[in-house]
Structure formats: C-alpha cells, structure tokens
Design a protein around this motif. Structure first.
Motif, PDB file in Angstrom:
ATOM      1  N   VAL A   1       0.831  -0.969  -0.153  1.00 34.59           N
ATOM      2  CA  VAL A   1      -0.033  -0.041   0.164  1.00 34.59           C
ATOM      3  C   VAL A   1       0.717   1.203   0.058  1.00 34.59           C
ATOM      4  O   VAL A   1       1.994   1.168   0.451  1.00 34.59           O
ATOM      5  CB  VAL A   1      -0.874   0.029   1.089  1.00 34.59           C
ATOM      6  CG1 VAL A   1      -0.312   0.177   2.439  1.00 34.59           C
ATOM      7  CG2 VAL A   1      -2.084   0.980   1.217  1.00 34.59           C
ATOM      8  N   GLN A   2       0.301   2.360  -0.447  1.00 37.40           N
ATOM      9  CA  GLN A   2       0.914   3.535  -0.470  1.00 37.40           C
ATOM     10  C   GLN A   2       0.925   4.314   0.971  1.00 37.40           C
ATOM     11  O   GLN A   2      -0.031   4.008   1.561  1.00 37.40           O
ATOM     12  CB  GLN A   2       0.592   4.512  -1.530  1.00 37.40           C
ATOM     13  CG  GLN A   2       0.963   4.157  -3.018  1.00 37.40           C
ATOM     14  CD  GLN A   2       0.822   4.961  -3.829  1.00 37.40           C
ATOM     15  OE1 GLN A   2      -0.153   5.930  -3.896  1.00 37.40           O
ATOM     16  NE2 GLN A   2       1.697   5.330  -4.788  1.00 37.40           N
ATOM     17  N   ALA A   3       1.910   4.984   1.203  1.00 37.63           N
ATOM     18  CA  ALA A   3       1.785   5.853   2.437  1.00 37.63           C
ATOM     19  C   ALA A   3       0.734   6.424   2.406  1.00 37.63           C
ATOM     20  O   ALA A   3      -0.029   7.189   1.779  1.00 37.63           O
ATOM     21  CB  ALA A   3       3.133   6.813   2.611  1.00 37.63           C
TER      22      ALA A   3
ATOM     23  N   SER B   1      -3.432   5.166   8.078  1.00 39.91           N
ATOM     24  CA  SER B   1      -2.024   6.171   7.964  1.00 39.91           C
ATOM     25  C   SER B   1      -1.029   5.537   8.037  1.00 39.91           C
ATOM     26  O   SER B   1       0.139   6.009   8.840  1.00 39.91           O
ATOM     27  CB  SER B   1      -2.488   7.232   9.282  1.00 39.91           C
ATOM     28  OG  SER B   1      -3.757   8.098   9.112  1.00 39.91           O
ATOM     29  N   LEU B   2      -0.907   4.483   7.152  1.00 38.67           N
ATOM     30  CA  LEU B   2       0.419   3.621   7.286  1.00 38.67           C
ATOM     31  C   LEU B   2       1.646   4.597   6.702  1.00 38.67           C
ATOM     32  O   LEU B   2       1.476   5.484   5.947  1.00 38.67           O
ATOM     33  CB  LEU B   2       0.136   2.557   6.375  1.00 38.67           C
ATOM     34  CG  LEU B   2      -0.588   1.471   6.982  1.00 38.67           C
ATOM     35  CD1 LEU B   2      -1.142   0.466   5.865  1.00 38.67           C
ATOM     36  CD2 LEU B   2       0.432   0.744   7.939  1.00 38.67           C
ATOM     37  N   LYS B   3       2.583   4.239   7.288  1.00 36.64           N
ATOM     38  CA  LYS B   3       3.919   4.952   6.906  1.00 36.64           C
ATOM     39  C   LYS B   3       4.976   3.920   6.584  1.00 36.64           C
ATOM     40  O   LYS B   3       4.865   2.690   6.531  1.00 36.64           O
ATOM     41  CB  LYS B   3       4.428   5.750   8.190  1.00 36.64           C
ATOM     42  CG  LYS B   3       3.455   6.658   8.897  1.00 36.64           C
ATOM     43  CD  LYS B   3       4.251   7.120   9.986  1.00 36.64           C
ATOM     44  CE  LYS B   3       3.450   8.055  11.098  1.00 36.64           C
ATOM     45  NZ  LYS B   3       3.830   8.552  12.187  1.00 36.64           N
ATOM     46  N   PRO B   4       5.874   4.254   5.696  1.00 40.35           N
ATOM     47  CA  PRO B   4       6.920   3.348   5.317  1.00 40.35           C
ATOM     48  C   PRO B   4       7.496   2.740   6.332  1.00 40.35           C
ATOM     49  O   PRO B   4       8.043   1.330   6.197  1.00 40.35           O
ATOM     50  CB  PRO B   4       7.856   4.279   4.394  1.00 40.35           C
ATOM     51  CG  PRO B   4       7.140   5.550   4.068  1.00 40.35           C
ATOM     52  CD  PRO B   4       6.125   5.751   5.108  1.00 40.35           C
ATOM     53  N   GLU B   5       7.916   3.244   7.642  1.00 35.52           N
ATOM     54  CA  GLU B   5       8.418   2.670   8.494  1.00 35.52           C
ATOM     55  C   GLU B   5       7.643   1.408   9.185  1.00 35.52           C
ATOM     56  O   GLU B   5       8.013   0.740  10.092  1.00 35.52           O
ATOM     57  CB  GLU B   5       8.750   3.418   9.668  1.00 35.52           C
ATOM     58  CG  GLU B   5       7.778   4.454  10.084  1.00 35.52           C
ATOM     59  CD  GLU B   5       7.945   5.712   9.567  1.00 35.52           C
ATOM     60  OE1 GLU B   5       8.155   5.812   8.081  1.00 35.52           O
ATOM     61  OE2 GLU B   5       7.900   7.050  10.078  1.00 35.52           O
ATOM     62  N   ASP B   6       6.222   1.238   8.823  1.00 38.83           N
ATOM     63  CA  ASP B   6       5.510   0.346   9.111  1.00 38.83           C
ATOM     64  C   ASP B   6       5.506  -0.947   8.454  1.00 38.83           C
ATOM     65  O   ASP B   6       5.342  -2.055   8.731  1.00 38.83           O
ATOM     66  CB  ASP B   6       3.999   0.674   9.010  1.00 38.83           C
ATOM     67  CG  ASP B   6       3.548   1.791   9.947  1.00 38.83           C
ATOM     68  OD1 ASP B   6       2.824   2.728   9.684  1.00 38.83           O
ATOM     69  OD2 ASP B   6       3.995   1.709  11.228  1.00 38.83           O
TER      70      ASP B   6
ATOM     71  N   VAL C   1       3.674  -6.702   5.201  1.00 40.10           N
ATOM     72  CA  VAL C   1       3.183  -5.545   4.804  1.00 40.10           C
ATOM     73  C   VAL C   1       4.198  -4.578   4.301  1.00 40.10           C
ATOM     74  O   VAL C   1       5.361  -4.405   4.847  1.00 40.10           O
ATOM     75  CB  VAL C   1       2.642  -4.961   6.261  1.00 40.10           C
ATOM     76  CG1 VAL C   1       2.041  -3.639   6.099  1.00 40.10           C
ATOM     77  CG2 VAL C   1       1.437  -5.932   6.796  1.00 40.10           C
ATOM     78  N   THR C   2       4.041  -4.037   3.047  1.00 39.05           N
ATOM     79  CA  THR C   2       4.821  -3.105   2.632  1.00 39.05           C
ATOM     80  C   THR C   2       4.071  -1.678   2.444  1.00 39.05           C
ATOM     81  O   THR C   2       3.063  -1.669   1.543  1.00 39.05           O
ATOM     82  CB  THR C   2       5.427  -3.722   1.133  1.00 39.05           C
ATOM     83  OG1 THR C   2       6.215  -4.995   1.535  1.00 39.05           O
ATOM     84  CG2 THR C   2       6.407  -2.850   0.760  1.00 39.05           C
TER      85      THR C   2
END
Length: 112
Positions: free
Chosen positions: A12-14, A84-89, A108-109
C-alpha cells in the motif's frame, strides 16, 4: 496443536490502510491474551499491540492513534486495523497467542 493463520497483508502507499486478520485453531480462545508483533528487515521483532480476552488493548507508542486491535471470540479471530500507514510500518507481521504460539507471518509493505 495451536495454529495461527494471518491474512490481509499486502502493499500500500503511504497514508493508506490495511486490515490484518488472524484465525486461531484452539479449543478455548477467549482466555488468551493475543498480540501482534512485527519485524522490519534487519531489525528485531517488536510488539505492536496486545488484547486481552475481554478486549482491553495496549498499543506501542509508534502506532497509537493509527492502529486498532480488536477480537471476535466467537470466531476465534483477532484483527489489526492499520490506518495512515507509513514506510516505517513495513515488515512481517506476526500473530501471537499466549506469548508462545506464533503464526507464520504476513508481509506488509508501505511505499512512499
């Protein structure tokens, strides 16, 4: 033998959202504290959050306000709603039952 099966991962995108599920094959489910962990590449596995049998939750500071843990004792499942996913997730997310039982993990990417 306890089996935990995670589902719902993906890319998913940020800023996006994903919902993970974990189905448990145990005779009695509601007595167990369940948890989600994650492991990023090159890092140690860390606790994301936990939920008691009666639904009391704890979340890591890094995900508070963005992630929610819930459970369905009738269906022997827990969920991790990630907003509100972030790349660091990014990482492999693991379901845990009673501290000693683990699922196989699901990727999860989150891309920026």
């Amino acid at each position: 033998q306890v089996q935990l099966v995670e589902s719902g991962g993906g890319s998913v995108q940020a800023g996006g959202s994903l919902r993970l599920s974990c189905a448990a094959s145990v005779k009695v489910f509601h007595i167990y504290i369940m948890a989600w962990y994650r492991q990023a590449p090159g890092k140690e596995r860390e606790l994301v959050g936990s939920i008691t049998g009666d639904g009391t939750t704890k979340l890591a500071d890094s995900v508070k306000g963005r992630f929610t843990i819930s459970r369905d004792n009738d269906h022997k499942e827990i969920y991790l709603q990630m907003n509100s996913l972030k790349p660091e997730d990014t990482g492999v997310y693991f379901c845990n039952l009673g501290t000693i039982n683990w699922g196989q993990g699901i990727q999860v990417t989150v891309s920026s």
